[in-house]
Scaffold this motif. Structure first.
Motif, PDB file in Angstrom:
ATOM      1  N   ARG A  19       5.373   7.917  -3.718  1.00 37.77           N
ATOM      2  CA  ARG A  19       4.658   8.755  -2.754  1.00 37.77           C
ATOM      3  C   ARG A  19       4.852   8.191  -1.359  1.00 37.77           C
ATOM      4  O   ARG A  19       4.516   7.037  -1.091  1.00 37.77           O
ATOM      5  N   LEU A  20       5.414   9.012  -0.491  1.00 46.40           N
ATOM      6  CA  LEU A  20       5.603   8.626   0.898  1.00 46.40           C
ATOM      7  C   LEU A  20       4.465   9.197   1.746  1.00 46.40           C
ATOM      8  O   LEU A  20       3.978  10.296   1.488  1.00 46.40           O
ATOM      9  N   SER A  21       4.088   8.417   2.753  1.00 44.24           N
ATOM     10  CA  SER A  21       3.074   8.868   3.703  1.00 44.24           C
ATOM     11  C   SER A  21       3.630   8.762   5.114  1.00 44.24           C
ATOM     12  O   SER A  21       4.473   7.904   5.401  1.00 44.24           O
ATOM     13  N   CYS A  22       3.133   9.616   5.988  1.00 43.43           N
ATOM     14  CA  CYS A  22       3.569   9.601   7.381  1.00 43.43           C
ATOM     15  C   CYS A  22       2.382   9.990   8.245  1.00 43.43           C
ATOM     16  O   CYS A  22       1.764  11.030   8.022  1.00 43.43           O
ATOM     17  N   ALA A  23       2.087   9.156   9.223  1.00 42.80           N
ATOM     18  CA  ALA A  23       0.963   9.418  10.121  1.00 42.80           C
ATOM     19  C   ALA A  23       1.455   9.503  11.558  1.00 42.80           C
ATOM     20  O   ALA A  23       2.211   8.634  12.017  1.00 42.80           O
ATOM     21  N   ALA A  24       1.021  10.534  12.253  1.00 40.66           N
ATOM     22  CA  ALA A  24       1.307  10.684  13.680  1.00 40.66           C
ATOM     23  C   ALA A  24       0.077  10.263  14.467  1.00 40.66           C
ATOM     24  O   ALA A  24      -1.049  10.594  14.099  1.00 40.66           O
TER      25      ALA A  24
END
Length: 122
Positions: A19-24
């Protein structure tokens, strides 16, 4: 300037999951869409999946039925659940925030993360 940071890459055996996560983060007013792209070894960058602010999604044919993209608009975060991984999924995965607009500014721009490595191998 808005920043985008990915996490969750790693090594897994064929058939496994990641599971990849990405936060801006930053002075964000609105992000139209957030997506995942990847660059396999020796190849160009390609679309994996993208989700718009209204929840509509688009997937590459090669990942349909195996990958799921989801988004938390309140947290400006996007996730990529990757199941049934194959060796050909090996790549650097990049997160992209599309059409980012900042508070107080009329223009918009795209913002890329630095990438996270996913390796699928036995």
């Amino acid at each position: 300037q808005v920043q985008v940071v990915e996490s969750g890459g790693g090594s897994v055996q064929p058939g496994g999951s990641l599971r990849l996560s990405c936060a801006a983060s930053g002075n964000i007013f609105r992000i139209y869409a957030m997506g995942w792209y990847r660059r396999p070894p020796g190849k160009g960058r390609e679309l994996v999946a993208v989700v718009a602010s209204d929840g509509s999604t688009n997937y590459a044919d090669s990942v349909k039925g195996r990958f799921t993209i989801s988004r938390d608009n309140a947290k400006n975060t996007v996730y990529l659940q990757m199941n049934s991984l194959k060796p050909e999924d090996t790549a650097v995965y990049y997160c992209k925030a599309e059409r980012v607009s900042e508070l107080g500014l009329a223009s918009w721009y795209d913002c890329w993360g630095q990438g996270t490595q996913v390796t699928v191998s036995s």
